[in-house]
Design a protein around this motif. Structure first.
Motif, PDB file in Angstrom:
ATOM      1  N   GLY A 179       0.792  -1.229   0.000  1.00  0.00           N
ATOM      2  CA  GLY A 179       0.000   0.000   0.000  1.00  0.00           C
ATOM      3  C   GLY A 179       0.819   1.269   0.000  1.00  0.00           C
ATOM      4  O   GLY A 179       0.271   2.364   0.190  1.00  0.00           O
ATOM      5  N   HIS A 180       2.134   1.175  -0.224  1.00  0.00           N
ATOM      6  CA  HIS A 180       2.973   2.366  -0.211  1.00  0.00           C
ATOM      7  C   HIS A 180       2.822   3.123  -1.522  1.00  0.00           C
ATOM      8  O   HIS A 180       2.614   2.526  -2.593  1.00  0.00           O
ATOM      9  CB  HIS A 180       4.436   1.987   0.005  1.00  0.00           C
ATOM     10  CG  HIS A 180       4.684   1.364   1.349  1.00  0.00           C
ATOM     11  ND1 HIS A 180       4.643   2.085   2.531  1.00  0.00           N
ATOM     12  CD2 HIS A 180       4.963   0.070   1.705  1.00  0.00           C
ATOM     13  CE1 HIS A 180       4.895   1.283   3.552  1.00  0.00           C
ATOM     14  NE2 HIS A 180       5.094   0.030   3.068  1.00  0.00           N
ATOM     15  N   TYR A 188      -1.717   8.343   5.085  1.00  0.00           N
ATOM     16  CA  TYR A 188      -2.681   9.437   4.968  1.00  0.00           C
ATOM     17  C   TYR A 188      -2.642  10.280   6.260  1.00  0.00           C
ATOM     18  O   TYR A 188      -2.207   9.806   7.329  1.00  0.00           O
ATOM     19  CB  TYR A 188      -4.099   8.910   4.784  1.00  0.00           C
ATOM     20  CG  TYR A 188      -4.457   8.473   3.378  1.00  0.00           C
ATOM     21  CD1 TYR A 188      -5.051   9.369   2.489  1.00  0.00           C
ATOM     22  CD2 TYR A 188      -4.225   7.178   2.959  1.00  0.00           C
ATOM     23  CE1 TYR A 188      -5.406   8.966   1.213  1.00  0.00           C
ATOM     24  CE2 TYR A 188      -4.560   6.765   1.680  1.00  0.00           C
ATOM     25  CZ  TYR A 188      -5.158   7.665   0.809  1.00  0.00           C
ATOM     26  OH  TYR A 188      -5.490   7.269  -0.468  1.00  0.00           O
ATOM     27  N   GLU A 225      -0.931   4.139   9.067  1.00  0.00           N
ATOM     28  CA  GLU A 225      -0.476   2.915   8.422  1.00  0.00           C
ATOM     29  C   GLU A 225      -0.439   3.050   6.895  1.00  0.00           C
ATOM     30  O   GLU A 225       0.472   2.570   6.238  1.00  0.00           O
ATOM     31  CB  GLU A 225      -1.403   1.759   8.808  1.00  0.00           C
ATOM     32  CG  GLU A 225      -1.079   0.434   8.172  1.00  0.00           C
ATOM     33  CD  GLU A 225       0.179  -0.195   8.715  1.00  0.00           C
ATOM     34  OE1 GLU A 225       0.771  -1.064   8.039  1.00  0.00           O
ATOM     35  OE2 GLU A 225       0.616   0.202   9.822  1.00  0.00           O
ATOM     36  N   LEU A 226      -1.445   3.786   6.368  1.00  0.00           N
ATOM     37  CA  LEU A 226      -1.551   3.882   4.907  1.00  0.00           C
ATOM     38  C   LEU A 226      -0.933   5.156   4.355  1.00  0.00           C
ATOM     39  O   LEU A 226      -1.037   5.411   3.143  1.00  0.00           O
ATOM     40  CB  LEU A 226      -3.024   3.804   4.487  1.00  0.00           C
ATOM     41  CG  LEU A 226      -3.751   2.521   4.866  1.00  0.00           C
ATOM     42  CD1 LEU A 226      -5.212   2.564   4.403  1.00  0.00           C
ATOM     43  CD2 LEU A 226      -3.059   1.315   4.247  1.00  0.00           C
ATOM     44  N   LEU A 245      -7.789  10.834   4.971  1.00  0.00           N
ATOM     45  CA  LEU A 245      -8.392   9.509   4.881  1.00  0.00           C
ATOM     46  C   LEU A 245      -9.909   9.602   5.024  1.00  0.00           C
ATOM     47  O   LEU A 245     -10.665   8.903   4.324  1.00  0.00           O
ATOM     48  CB  LEU A 245      -7.808   8.598   5.961  1.00  0.00           C
ATOM     49  CG  LEU A 245      -8.362   7.171   5.997  1.00  0.00           C
ATOM     50  CD1 LEU A 245      -8.122   6.467   4.653  1.00  0.00           C
ATOM     51  CD2 LEU A 245      -7.713   6.355   7.116  1.00  0.00           C
ATOM     52  N   LYS A 303      -6.272   0.802  -1.804  1.00  0.00           N
ATOM     53  CA  LYS A 303      -5.892   1.328  -0.482  1.00  0.00           C
ATOM     54  C   LYS A 303      -7.129   1.617   0.367  1.00  0.00           C
ATOM     55  O   LYS A 303      -7.144   1.350   1.584  1.00  0.00           O
ATOM     56  CB  LYS A 303      -5.038   2.582  -0.674  1.00  0.00           C
ATOM     57  CG  LYS A 303      -4.449   3.103   0.624  1.00  0.00           C
ATOM     58  CD  LYS A 303      -3.548   4.311   0.362  1.00  0.00           C
ATOM     59  CE  LYS A 303      -2.273   3.917  -0.335  1.00  0.00           C
ATOM     60  NZ  LYS A 303      -1.311   5.027  -0.399  1.00  0.00           N
ATOM     61  N   ARG A 319      -5.573   3.541  -5.564  1.00  0.00           N
ATOM     62  CA  ARG A 319      -6.331   4.246  -4.531  1.00  0.00           C
ATOM     63  C   ARG A 319      -7.500   3.399  -4.050  1.00  0.00           C
ATOM     64  O   ARG A 319      -7.783   3.326  -2.841  1.00  0.00           O
ATOM     65  CB  ARG A 319      -6.846   5.585  -5.082  1.00  0.00           C
ATOM     66  CG  ARG A 319      -5.766   6.649  -5.208  1.00  0.00           C
ATOM     67  CD  ARG A 319      -6.387   8.013  -5.392  1.00  0.00           C
ATOM     68  NE  ARG A 319      -7.182   8.096  -6.614  1.00  0.00           N
ATOM     69  CZ  ARG A 319      -6.690   8.462  -7.799  1.00  0.00           C
ATOM     70  NH1 ARG A 319      -5.400   8.772  -7.900  1.00  0.00           N
ATOM     71  NH2 ARG A 319      -7.475   8.510  -8.857  1.00  0.00           N
ATOM     72  N   ARG A 357      -8.571  -1.527   1.698  1.00  0.00           N
ATOM     73  CA  ARG A 357      -7.752  -2.016   2.809  1.00  0.00           C
ATOM     74  C   ARG A 357      -8.063  -1.228   4.079  1.00  0.00           C
ATOM     75  O   ARG A 357      -8.116  -1.782   5.186  1.00  0.00           O
ATOM     76  CB  ARG A 357      -6.278  -1.895   2.448  1.00  0.00           C
ATOM     77  CG  ARG A 357      -5.357  -2.493   3.497  1.00  0.00           C
ATOM     78  CD  ARG A 357      -3.921  -2.371   3.078  1.00  0.00           C
ATOM     79  NE  ARG A 357      -3.045  -2.866   4.118  1.00  0.00           N
ATOM     80  CZ  ARG A 357      -1.722  -2.687   4.160  1.00  0.00           C
ATOM     81  NH1 ARG A 357      -1.141  -2.021   3.165  1.00  0.00           N
ATOM     82  NH2 ARG A 357      -1.005  -3.178   5.146  1.00  0.00           N
ATOM     83  N   ALA A 358      -8.276   0.084   3.923  1.00  0.00           N
ATOM     84  CA  ALA A 358      -8.604   0.908   5.087  1.00  0.00           C
ATOM     85  C   ALA A 358      -9.945   0.491   5.694  1.00  0.00           C
ATOM     86  O   ALA A 358     -10.101   0.413   6.930  1.00  0.00           O
ATOM     87  CB  ALA A 358      -8.654   2.389   4.691  1.00  0.00           C
TER      88      ALA A 358
END
Length: 834
Positions: free
Chosen positions: A721-722, A786, A783-784, A791, A763, A760, A766-767
């Motif tokens: 997710g980077h 943001y 973690e992501l 976020l 991500k 995106r 995942r969030a």
């Protein structure tokens, strides 16, 4: 391979003969072993003759001592000489003849000194040059005798005119009395003795011919019954027939195969046909092996080139036996016997039970012998001289004169047409000499290309083989009948030319050469006929694609090795492959100017690889297939830039960059560009666009690009997710290389390259999964990568796009602090402590 099929058959025959030999040895265990005929060397024969001469001379001296005791020189009326002879080494009648002559000499009062006794042991009466007779003639010429005595007219000569000539010229004209004891002829009886002499001598000569006819008739009867009637070839022996005896009361024997020696015949054919060993090398191997039997009819007991070849050409080994194929005629002027072929053997027939070698193997061997290139030419005088290639010897011809090119030039490095040398330069068909090493290199390279197993070529061969196998199964009687008709026509042509060799010596030489070519063609037709019959006897299967590829690869390797190999077997097998692939000879034509270093020779010949593959893999021979191709080779040394351009173009086709090609060739990249342009200019092709080519190359750089080196690491970070910037920071590169790495990683695996929107969305999903698991918004944002607000806005937009409601993060959080559950409930650890 067909040679492998023959090898299998010969190996089975060898195994069968070994088993029979073992069984015979076990059956005869405890019995007295059969005495084998020992080969006699020349020294042994000479020693045996000397012993027999000394024994005979000792017995004669004993007779003479008794004779001198009865008749002395002073009591005799004349001084005489005697002569005795017998024909074969199985006779021993000299002492008996001399005893009878001495008894008559006592009655006639003829004194014969010891030095006037002449005799010849085991010499035929047809022969004029006999040691004893020559010594007698010298004695007569010296006028040292007055009376000559001999047993009968036949002991003097077998021919009437020769015996009468000797008596007239050597005796009567010199006033020497001639006495033939058992014939009752005395030359002092006036002219009456001539009539009696002629009658008796003619009777002796006729008697010999009658005996010969009777013996031939007897032998013919024995031949039909397969009885021993003459000396047997190696591989056969006589088996005793109970109740039948010869004239000498010896057991009559029937011809059978001898397993002990027949296996060596199989071994000789295996060495020659399968292993490709030369006849001379086979003779050496046989002489070096102590277990190998001595050849038949050899005084020395050693194998020679002629003896090995005679055994390979022996028709008895394929079951075809002949009696009286040649006739022995005595040449009186030359004083020796000469064997000449009869128009037809007295008897001939096929005896399958006496076959040792199968037909296809035997005829293949005959074809190989007919095509065997002779070891012509002189050996180099100095041992340091470089050996010249002999792989293509006799393969190049001048089509204008129909002659094979001869070796010539300094150190025998070129080949030329002998007839072209005597023609004016401007009219000479072949002006340029053919360099032998260049011809060997270019010819083998082109033939190697012809048998290279490409996909299209293998498909073509498969189609040809399938078509022929199908045609063979449908028209097998017609094919066999056609081959048989061709064989019969060749036999008639051979017979006609043999009976009509010509009058002049030149015509006879041409006929002899024509017969050699016709017999070679006949053996080839017979081999084709037998192989076709053998293939039809079983279900003929088309070789598989893998078999064809393996065979073509092996043939290509063999041709490449035979160019430089010094191994005789490799060279011979390479020559056999070339003769099978090339149809006919390589015809040469003059190209360019007829001036030194200006012109060159062009070779043209036909190749038929499918026919060669069919023959080797199935054993079926065809005259030609529908894929016969013409090969054209320009035998000229290319310039250095031409050779370099060929190398550069080959590497260029392999997809190498100019820098890499220059590194391999040891030059600069700009010279590689020049070589590629030269290659296209030589062939009239347009110049290539190197920029467009570079775009099509898989590797466009000499070194592996950075984005390829970090592609796996980038993909792992992306899955985590980077962002590209974060990945670039961790991999210590730019975000551009990160984007290239992501694209290359997916394209290499034929996957779609993820867009920014895809990443995106991935991500956000995942969030949401982390939030559903009870994580706080601030923790998920950290973690992501943001901010908490960023976020939240992204989640609101995602919910709006999906048509859902926004999440109330305040009511979701409750009174929980960071690290606690977002719904306000205690964590499991906290509930345990309450």
């Amino acid at each position: 391979m067909f040679s492998q099929n023959i090898a299998t058959i010969l190996n089975q025959l060898q195994h069968d003969f070994d088993e029979k030999a073992t069984a015979n040895n076990q059956a005869n265990k405890g019995k007295v072993p059969k005495r084998k005929k020992a080969s006699r060397s020349k020294d042994e024969i000479r020693r045996r003759q000397e012993e027999l001469y000394e024994k005979t001379l000792k017995e004669i001296n004993e007779l003479l001592d008794a004779y001198y005791a009865v008749l002395s020189r002073k009591d005799a009326e004349s001084i005489g000489a005697l002569y005795a002879r017998y024909s074969s080494r199985f006779q021993d009648s000299i002492v008996d003849q001399i005893r009878t002559i001495l008894e008559e000499a006592i009655r006639k009062k003829v004194f014969i000194p010891r030095e006037n006794v002449f005799f010849d042991l085991a010499i035929r009466g047809w022969k004029d040059r006999r040691p004893g007779l020559l010594a007698l003639r010298k004695k007569i010429e010296a006028a040292e005798i007055q009376t000559f005595m001999v047993f009968t007219t036949s002991r003097l000569y077998r021919r009437t005119y020769k015996a009468l000539q000797f008596v007239e010229e050597e005796l009567v004209e010199r006033n020497i009395r001639g006495i033939f004891v058992k014939s009752n002829i005395d030359t002092v009886q006036g002219d009456h003795w001539r009539t009696i002499f002629q009658a008796l001598a003619a009777n002796d000569e006729a008697q010999v011919r009658i005996y010969s006819s009777h013996i031939q008739a007897s032998h013919e009867g024995l031949f039909v019954r397969q009885m021993v009637h003459t000396s047997l070839s190696l591989g056969y022996t006589g088996e005793v027939v109970e109740g039948e005896f010869t004239r000498r009361q010896l057991p009559r024997r029937k011809i059978v195969i001898d397993p002990d020696t027949a296996r060596w015949i199989v071994q000789i054919f295996y060495w020659y046909v399968v292993d490709g060993i030369s006849i001379t090398a086979i003779a050496r191997k046989l002489n070096a092996d102590e277990d190998a039997p001595a050849p038949a009819k050899s005084n020395t007991g050693l194998w020679t080139h002629k003896l090995v070849r005679t055994h390979i050409e022996n028709t008895e080994y394929r079951g075809w036996w002949q009696y009286g194929a040649k006739e022995t005629k005595w040449l009186s002027k030359k004083d020796y016997a000469h064997q000449i072929p009869r128009d037809k053997p007295l008897k001939e027939g096929q005896f399958e039970e006496l076959r040792i070698i199968p037909d296809d193997c035997w005829y293949t061997a005959q074809e190989m012998i007919a095509n065997e290139a002779g070891n012509s030419g002189r050996k180099p005088k100095d041992s340091t001289s470089k050996p010249r290639p002999r792989l293509l010897r006799g393969l190049f011809v001048c089509p204008e004169h129909g002659r094979k090119l001869a070796v010539g030039g300094a150190k025998a490095c070129v080949m030329l047409c002998p007839n072209c040398r005597f023609i004016e330069v401007h009219e000479r068909p072949l002006f340029t000499h053919l360099n032998r090493e260049l011809a060997l290199k270019l010819t083998c390279e082109h033939l190697t290309d012809c048998v290279r197993p490409t996909d299209d070529f293998v498909d073509t061969i498969l189609n040809v083989l399938e078509d022929y196998v199908g045609l063979l199964s449908q028209t097998e009687p017609a094919i066999v009948e056609s081959l048989q008709s061709r064989a019969d026509a060749l036999a008639s042509t051979i017979e006609f030319n043999r009976r009509n060799p010509g009058v002049s010596e030149q015509e006879q030489r041409k006929t002899e050469q024509l017969l050699k070519e016709l017999r070679s063609e006949q053996n080839e037709v017979f081999a084709q006929l037998r192989s076709t019959e053998s293939a039809l006897a079983v279900s003929l299967q088309t070789p598989s694609r893998e078999q064809i590829i393996a065979f073509l690869t092996a043939t290509s390797d063999l041709l490449s090795q035979s160019m430089t190999s010094t191994d005789e077997i490799v060279v011979r097998n390479g020559r056999r492959a070339i003769e099978s692939i090339v149809k006919g000879k390589i015809e040469l034509y003059q190209m360019g100017e007829r001036a030194k270093s200006k012109g060159w020779l062009q070779g043209r010949f036909l190749v038929d690889v499918p026919a060669y593959v069919l023959q080797q893999l199935t054993g079926v021979r065809i005259s030609e297939s529908s894929t016969t191709n013409e090969v054209v080779i320009d035998y000229k040394k290319s310039k250095l830039i031409n050779e370099q351009s060929e190398t550069a173009k080959r590497l260029w086709d392999d997809g190498l960059l100019h820098v890499e090609i220059a590194k391999q060739m040891g030059c600069i990249p700009s010279y590689v560009t020049k070589l590629i342009q030269h290659w296209h200019d030589q062939r009239g092709l347009p110049q290539p666009n190197n920029k467009k080519r570079r775009k099509l190359l898989i590797n466009k750089q000499q070194r592996t690009p950075i984005y390829k080196q970090i592609a796996n690491q980038v993909h792992e970070l992306m899955e985590a997710g980077h962002s590209n910037l974060e990945i670039a920071r961790q991999t210590k590169t730019s975000d551009t290389n990160v984007a290239k790495a992501i694209r290359w990683w997916h394209e290499k695996r034929e996957l779609s390259v993820p867009t920014a929107a895809d990443r995106r969305k991935q991500k956000i999903e995942r969030a949401l999964a982390m939030l559903d698991g009870g994580a706080l918004l601030t923790n998920v944002a950290t973690e992501l990568g943001y901010s908490a607000r960023g976020l939240k806005l992204a989640l609101d937009k995602f919910a709006k796009d999906k048509g859902g409601e926004k999440t109330d993060f305040r009511s979701r959080r409750g009174n929980a602090k960071s690290g606690a559950s977002a719904n306000g409930k205690d964590s499991p650890s906290d509930s345990d402590t309450v």
